[in-house]
Design a protein around this motif. Sequence first.
Motif, short mmCIF file in Angstrom:
data_model
loop_
_atom_site.label_atom_id
_atom_site.label_comp_id
_atom_site.label_asym_id
_atom_site.label_seq_id
_atom_site.Cartn_x
_atom_site.Cartn_y
_atom_site.Cartn_z
N SER A 206 35.14 39.68 38.37
CA SER A 206 35.89 39.78 39.63
C SER A 206 35.71 41.15 40.27
O SER A 206 35.59 41.26 41.50
N GLY B 278 33.35 40.25 43.04
CA GLY B 278 34.37 39.75 43.94
C GLY B 278 35.04 38.50 43.41
O GLY B 278 34.74 38.02 42.32
N ARG B 279 35.96 37.99 44.21
CA ARG B 279 36.77 36.84 43.78
C ARG B 279 35.93 35.61 43.48
O ARG B 279 36.17 34.91 42.50
N THR C 225 41.89 36.73 38.67
CA THR C 225 40.78 36.96 39.58
C THR C 225 41.26 37.63 40.86
O THR C 225 40.64 38.58 41.35
N SER D 266 39.99 41.40 41.76
CA SER D 266 39.17 41.60 42.96
C SER D 266 39.91 42.45 43.98
O SER D 266 39.30 43.26 44.68
#
Length: 192
Positions: free
Chosen positions: A14, A18-19, A153, A157
């Motif tokens: 994450s 990123g997500r 997550t 993130s």
Amino acid sequence: MAPGSDSLLVVRTSVAQGRRGGLAAALGILTGCMGWGIATAVGLTALLLASHPVYDTLRVCGAAYLVLLGATALRRSGKPADPGPAKRTALPADRCAAFRAGLGTNLLNPKAGVFYMSLIPQFVPRDAPTFSATLLFTAIDVIELAAWYWLLTRAASALSERVVRPAFRRRLEQITGVAFLGFAANLLTDRS
């Protein structure tokens, strides 16, 4: 939901991708959980306890995979960090790799199989069909884990979007690399 290699992988992915990357890793883990649940429903996980060679083979393969993840993270920590979340995009290939990493960390962990085999059958009522009840309890577990990984997550993130310093990202790769190596050592020394 206890912190372990699966949760660490979701956090690291994450932050790095990123997500969407973190969710791809989580989806791989959840797919592995479903695999263990199905294996439990048909009785295959009993092999893990009945056959030490099968358990040990899976344990050594899982430890080798964690060593690979740890070494990769440590190698990445020496490279220049990515340009930050503003320019970072998780490409589909990155998400596929994240999915495979999640699936691998879960399916190559014999403790996950033993968990499903020893916990779920305890809750199956005597008059219920074992196969469908086991799948139902597996689905409940996967839904709970999905909620946990979704929260994890989002938090990881969001943190990565706020902490864009290259030193932070290098340190995170170093910490996760050492942690994966520690999980590998723990798996190798396990004599369950």
